[in-house]
Motif scaffolding. Structure first.
Motif, short mmCIF file in Angstrom:
data_model
loop_
_atom_site.label_atom_id
_atom_site.label_comp_id
_atom_site.label_asym_id
_atom_site.label_seq_id
_atom_site.Cartn_x
_atom_site.Cartn_y
_atom_site.Cartn_z
N ARG A 186 32.56 40.66 38.87
CA ARG A 186 32.35 40.44 37.44
C ARG A 186 31.96 38.98 37.19
NH1 ARG A 186 38.05 43.38 35.84
NH2 ARG A 186 37.46 45.51 36.51
N PRO A 187 31.29 38.73 36.06
CA PRO A 187 30.97 37.34 35.72
C PRO A 187 32.25 36.48 35.73
CG PRO A 187 29.84 38.84 34.23
CD PRO A 187 30.78 39.68 35.04
N GLY A 188 32.17 35.36 36.36
CA GLY A 188 33.33 34.47 36.44
C GLY A 188 34.14 34.60 37.70
#
Length: 298
Positions: free
Chosen positions: A69-71
């Motif tokens: 996921r982003p991050g």
């Protein structure tokens, strides 16, 4: 004593115990469970995942795409040199020619949903264990490095690694800029000690596969060694954890990518990164005899 916690890989500082994603194909019938296993790994601090498009005929890369996921800031590492062959006697076929290497990178990019893969390992096919090249799959290193360098210049890959290579091959490849080497290597299979030392000197990560040996019939297993079992009993750990911890202590550039389809086994593997081995323990483990890979395979 090198840190067992983190080290540099392809220009990033990551945890020295990552995750080899090949075993995720065992969860092909339960995609949600495969994604959950990866999410658990990330929650436990894993920020280095090793994969390939031929793992599960693309299934593993698709799971990684869904799980990251982003991050998350996960370093995704893939490899080329073979492609999926689900109908064959083994589920992969060699793909060593330059045009095949380029196509494999493109396949990985699409499956992973990435514009750039931070590190791609070129899996050679001129030494065991694994399938050996024949016919038009016997390809010169210079031709392979030329396409890998072009892909790096185009921004499709960030760094170049090598896998299943000899010391001479690594030396010839150094001018291309090599970020890591993946070879079969363990406490009981230390044929490549000179290569480990060269990688330390050249600031190249050493990422052993089959880190506990025993991946093929005839190969010795680290967990069968009496000295390893004795250390495990004394420390209240498993022989597998001792074998993994020895690798982390042996050289400062070692990164581990043990794989599993079990959360319990995942947690045990990651706990090996917290296992400290004192000088006497390391001496006892260093005294375990190494067996030549070629001799073991006959």
């Amino acid at each position: 004593m090198p840190s067992t916690k983190s080290a540099r890989l392809a220009g990033r500082t990551v945890s020295r115990v990552g995750y080899g994603a090949m075993q995720l194909e065992r969860l092909h019938a339960d995609r949600d469970q495969a994604v959950a296993l990866l999410r658990r790994a990330f929650d436990l601090g894993v920020d280095h995942v090793d994969t390939a498009q031929f793992y599960g005929n693309g299934f593993v890369n698709e799971v990684i795409r869904e799980a990251v996921r982003p991050g998350d800031d996960v370093l995704v590492v893939s490899k080329v040199g073979a492609d999926p062959d689900p109908g064959g006697p083994i589920p992969l076929r060699l793909a060593q020619r330059p045009e095949e290497l380029r196509a494999s990178v493109e396949d990985n990019l699409r499956a992973l949903g990435l514009d750039r893969i931070p590190l791609v390992n070129l899996r050679r096919a001129d030494r065991r264990p694994g399938v050996l090249a024949e016919g038009d799959q016997v390809v010169g290193l210079d031709d392979q490095l030329a396409v890998m360098t072009a892909l790096r210049d185009e921004g499709k890959i960030g760094a170049i690694g090598l896998s299943s290579v000899t010391l001479d091959t690594l030396r010839r490849a150094l001018p291309a800029g090599i970020a890591c080497v993946q070879n079969a290597y363990s406490l009981v299979g230390r044929d490549d000690e000179d290569m480990v030392e060269l990688c330390v000197a050249e600031d190249i990560a050493w990422v052993p596969f089959f880190p506990l040996g025993g991946a093929f019939p005839g190969l010795p297993k680290v967990t069968d060694e009496p000295a390893v079992q004795t250390v495990a009993r004394d420390l209240g750990r498993t022989p597998a954890q001792v074998g993994l911890a020895w690798l982390l202590h042996h050289a400062p550039n070692v990164h581990l990518i043990p794989g599993t389809a079990s959360v319990e086994h995942l947690e045990a593997n990651l706990a090996a990164g917290d296992l400290e081995l004192d000088a006497d323990t390391l001496a006892a483990l260093d005294a375990v005899p190494t067996r030549s890979l070629d001799a073991s395979l006959g």
